[in-house]
Structure formats: C-alpha cells, structure tokens
Design a protein around this motif. Structure first.
Motif, short mmCIF file in Angstrom:
data_model
loop_
_atom_site.label_atom_id
_atom_site.label_comp_id
_atom_site.label_asym_id
_atom_site.label_seq_id
_atom_site.Cartn_x
_atom_site.Cartn_y
_atom_site.Cartn_z
N GLY A 43 0.48 -1.16 0.06
CA GLY A 43 0.11 -0.15 0.52
C GLY A 43 1.26 1.04 -0.30
O GLY A 43 0.49 2.69 -0.65
N SER A 47 2.67 -0.01 -6.87
CA SER A 47 2.05 -0.04 -8.34
C SER A 47 2.05 0.74 -8.89
O SER A 47 1.75 1.35 -10.43
N THR A 48 1.64 2.07 -7.93
CA THR A 48 0.94 3.49 -8.09
C THR A 48 1.68 4.21 -9.49
O THR A 48 1.84 4.70 -10.22
#
Ligand SMILES: Nc1ncnc2c1ncn2[C@@H]1O[C@H](COP(=O)(O)OP(=O)(O)O)[C@@H](O)[C@H]1O
Ligand SMILES: [Mg+2]
Lengths: 225, 271
Positions: A43, A47-48
């Motif tokens: 989190g 990936s962002t």
C-alpha cells in the motif's frame, strides 16, 4: 530512446484523489540498461509509481519522462507510440483470455506490424524460452498461475522492448516459474541491455547482474544502493 | 447462448430500422407505378357543343395527354336499348359531342378540380365528368400509408438507434478487458475496436438479409396483389435486391457510427 537517463522523475506528485498524495516530492533517475528494484510496504504506492511510468496515471505535479517522452500531458496517440517500446508484466498476468497462448505472446508483434512469418517464428522461440513449447494453442485459463505468468513474460519480451516494467512478477508463483522469470529478466538486461524496473517485496538473493534498489515509504522514494 | 442473445439484441433493432426504411421505399415505388398505371386507365368525359382538338385543349391545360371522341352512334344505341322513348333521328342532329380526355399523370383531387374548372371555361364545353373509382381510393390509401410511414420511420429510427447504441456499449464493456490490455501494449484505436467492427458488420449483414427475405416473402404472397388488383405495379424482387445494398450501407453507417462514439472514450481498466 537513446538518452542516458531512460526514466527521469522530478518532484513527482501522484494521487488518485485531490489532496490524498500517494507519491510526493520524489526525484530520481534510471540509467539506460540498469536493473532497478522498487520495494516498500504494502500500500506504499509501488504499483502507483509503475502505473505512472506506463501512462495509466498522469502526474499531478512535477515532471516525468520515459525514454525522452514527457508523460505530463501526453496525447493518446503519443502514449500508444511510447507503449510499443515498453514491456509490462503484472501480478495478475493480464492475458487476453479469449486468445490462445500463441496469440497473446504475438500481441506486441501484431501491434508492431510484423509479418505473419516473423510473428510465428518469434513466438515459437519465446515460448521455448519460457518453457511452454507444446502449449501454444491453450487458453490462459487452462494454464497454472506460473504458466500464465511465463506467457506474460514471453509477451513482454516479444518486441524487444527498451524498458521492462514488472509489478510483483513472481508475487505468487511457484519456485520453478519464478526462476524462469528472473533468469529471463536477467538475460534481457545482460544480453540486450534492456532497462528493467521491478516492483517486488523480496529481492532474489542469487541475482548475477548488478542492480539498484529504491525503497518507498510515506510516499517518498529513497535510493538504497 | 449468451452470444446468440448478444447478436439478437443488435440484429433486432437493426432489422426494425431497415424494415421501416424498406417499407418506405416499397410504398413509394408502388405509388409511382400505380400512378402510371392509373393515369393510363383514367379519363375525364367532356360534353361539348363543338369539335375539340388536342392542340386546342393543350393550350388551356398542358397536362392533357390525348383525347378520344366517343362515337355518338354507340351512345344512341345504348339509349335505345335502355328503352327511353325519344325521337332518335332528330336527336342525332343536335346531339353534342362526347370526348374522353386522358391525362399525363394521375391527378390528385385538387388538380382534378382545377382541370375541371379550366375545361368548363373553354367555349362549347357544357359538361365535365370526373369519375372516381376504387383505384383512387387505393391510391389515396397508399399516399396516406406513405405519410404515416414517414412518421413511424422516425420513431422506429430513434428508438432503434438507441438500442443499437446500448448493445454496442454492452459489447464494449464485455470486451473492455481485452481492449484495455491491447492499449497497454500500444495498440491503435482501429486494432482495439476491430472486434466491435467485426460484430457490427456481421450483424448488419444478417439484418439486411432478414429484411430482404421478409420483403421477398411479402411480395410473393398474394395479399398485396389482391389488395392492389394488379400485378404489374408491384415492386420486383430485383428492386428489393438493389435496395438491400443501400439498406446494408445504412445499417453499417448507424452501427459503425455507434462503435466510433463508444470507443472514443479513453480505455479504462475494467473493474
Ligand atoms: N485506482 C485507485 N483509486 C484510488 N486509490 C487507489 C487506487 N489504486 C491504489 N490506490 C491507493 O493507493 C495506495 C497505494 O496503492 P498501490 O500503489 O497499489 O500500493 P502497493 O505499494 O501495494 O502496490 C493505496 O492506499 C491504495 O488504496
Ligand atoms: Mg501493488
């Protein structure tokens, strides 16, 4: 695509909702031909960050350049052009389930407009590399997770991309498939000089190529080695 | 099964559009043929105290095609047969002349009234008889149908185009994952939408074929022939065939336009 810094990130701000930054105040560069790992807690925005590299998420502020192309206000046609030089691997494979293994691997070659013969020959070679000879006419859902990821690997390599972006490529794979993936990423880097950016939560210990390590925490990217 | 339902939900609205369009074409063609047929058959009877020539009449009313004098002997014969007591030899001397007048095209009521007025103003003409026949009733019925069909055509068109749009949107969703993945590897728009285009072409083709056969069936059934009372005015299967070409183009234009609109949206990751 011959600039020395193949990825340039400067004061980058990425967010999905205004006022909720995922990546902020981040600057770093990736040299052409390097092998880069990005790690960080779940989190944290790994990936962002990768999404912004392949143009799925536009920078909210700052500067982002891939292969000399600015992604800040990129037009769809230009983005399509840029993506032809990228090979992307996802944790969930993202194979086209209505297509056979062979056609999936062929996709980047079809997009590049190669002749049928070239496509066939190249696909055959790639499937051999990922140890899937004989499964050409299978559909993705008829394969195991590890096999599907090896198909995705073959697809990512098919068009000799300048950069390979991989998001947890071995996240939930068996031993054997993981080994195949890592060795192919290594050899692409070593033999073809492909720039590799891999998001992962554990860096393999037996890697033979030199690599860099970026760590994400609290929305910032730190270079470790 | 799901894919059949998918196809049907495009084929049915396309069929509706094309069927309505063809309905309009067919009615228009039948009307045109009917007009020619009726004008050949139709005549006005004129009673005149002096002889009339075509040139003379044409100067007043250019739409007159030909005139034909009715034999007065035959008229007298008929009167005799009907048993009316008259001095027939004397009658012959001051009997007026009777003419049948043919027109170039079949007149509507309005122009017929005008023609009648014009003829009555000509010196010598004392009576003008315009007959209405069942043919005219059918003609008016067809004109009425044509006008109504314009209205229905519009309604069918609008609702069907909306249905076509909905179906293509559904396809777009169904294939969005594939199109998204293709986009990730830099596939151009035409490549991503190739599947939608393919489906549209197939379904438009099927719809056109269905409309073609539906009309073929209608034309070959005796219903139309009986209604119109003749075979020669009905459109032929060749007419329907050549219309089909335009129907296909029309259907394709509508569905491809919708594909274009639907796919103009940016490829988004499917959820
Ligand atoms: N599509 C999205 N819309 C809104 N928020 C998102 C979206 N994708 C990821 N996020 C949020 O962004 C943060 C970083 O996610 P991600 O980059 O997937 O992390 P990870 O480092 O595990 O890959 C998370 O808090 C997640 O909830
Ligand atoms: Mg992630």
């Amino acid at each position: 695509m011959n600039s020395k810094n193949v990825i340039v990130v400067k004061d980058l701000l990425l967010s999905y909702k205004k006022g909720v930054p995922i990546i902020r105040d981040t600057s770093f560069t990736v040299k052409s031909g390097s092998f880069v790992f990005i790690t960080g807690p779940s989190g944290s925005g790994k990936s962002t960050l990768l999404k912004s590299f392949y143009g799925e998420l536009k920078p909210q502020a700052g500067f982002l350049q891939i292969g000399g192309v600015s992604l800040n206000d990129i037009k769809p046609a230009k983005l399509a052009f840029l993506r032809k030089y990228l090979g992307i691997i996802f944790q969930d494979y993202k194979l086209i389930k209505e297509w056979t293994v062979k056609k999936n691997v062929m996709l980047p070659l079809l997009i590049a407009g190669y002749s049928k013969e070239v496509c066939e020959a190249q696909t055959k070679k790639l499937l051999k590399h990922v140890r899937l000879t004989g499964k050409e006419d299978y559909y993705p859902l008829e394969l195991s997770g590890g096999e599907q990821q090896r198909v995705a690997m073959a697809r990512a390599l098919a068009h000799n991309p300048v950069i390979i972006l991989a998001d947890e490529p071995t996240g939930n794979l068996d031993e054997y498939s993981s080994r195949v993936i890592w060795s192919l990423l290594e050899s692409a880097n070593e033999q073809l000089g492909t720039t590799i950016v891999v998001v992962t939560h554990s860096i393999p210990t037996n890697l033979k190529v030199p690599f860099k390590h970026h760590y994400i925490e609290d929305g910032r990217v730190y270079e470790i080695a | 099964m799901r894919s059949l339902k998918n196809h049907l939900s495009l084929i049915i609205p396309l069929f509706a559009i094309l069927f309505a369009a063809e309905f309009y074409f067919v009615i228009e063609k039948i009307l045109k043929n009917y007009e020619v047929y009726l004008s050949r058959d139709y005549s006005i009877v004129v009673v005149s105290q002096k002889s009339l020539t075509l040139e003379e009449l044409k100067a007043y009313e250019p739409s007159i095609l030909k005139i034909e004098e009715l034999d007065s002997e035959r008229i007298i014969e008929r009167l005799k047969k009907s048993g009316i007591e008259l001095n027939y030899s004397e009658l012959k001397n001051f009997m007026p002349k009777f003419y049948k007048i043919y027109l170039e095209s079949f007149p509507d009521e309005e122009s017929l009234r005008k023609i009648k007025g014009t003829l009555l103003e000509i010196e010598g003409i004392s009576r003008v008889e315009t007959f209405t026949k069942t043919h005219e009733k059918i003609f008016h019925f067809l004109s009425f149908l044509k006008n109504i069909s314009k209205f229905f055509l519009l309604i069918i068109f609008v609702t069907s185009v909306m249905l076509v749009f909905k179906q293509i949107e559904i396809w777009n969703l169904e294939h969005s994952e594939r199109m998204y993945i293709m986009a990730l590897f830099g596939a151009p728009l035409w490549m991503r939408t190739a599947i939608l285009v393919k489906l549209s072409v197939i379904d438009t083709f099927i719809s056109t074929l269905l409309v073609y056969f539906a009309y073929l069936y209608l034309l070959n059934s005796n219903y139309l022939k009986n209604l119109l009372g003749t075979e020669e005015i009905i459109v032929t299967s060749e007419d329907i065939f050549s219309d089909s070409f335009w129907l296909f183009i029309l259907g394709l234009t509508i569905s491809l336009f919708n594909v274009f609109i639907v796919s103009m949206r940016e490829p988004k990751q499917p959820v």
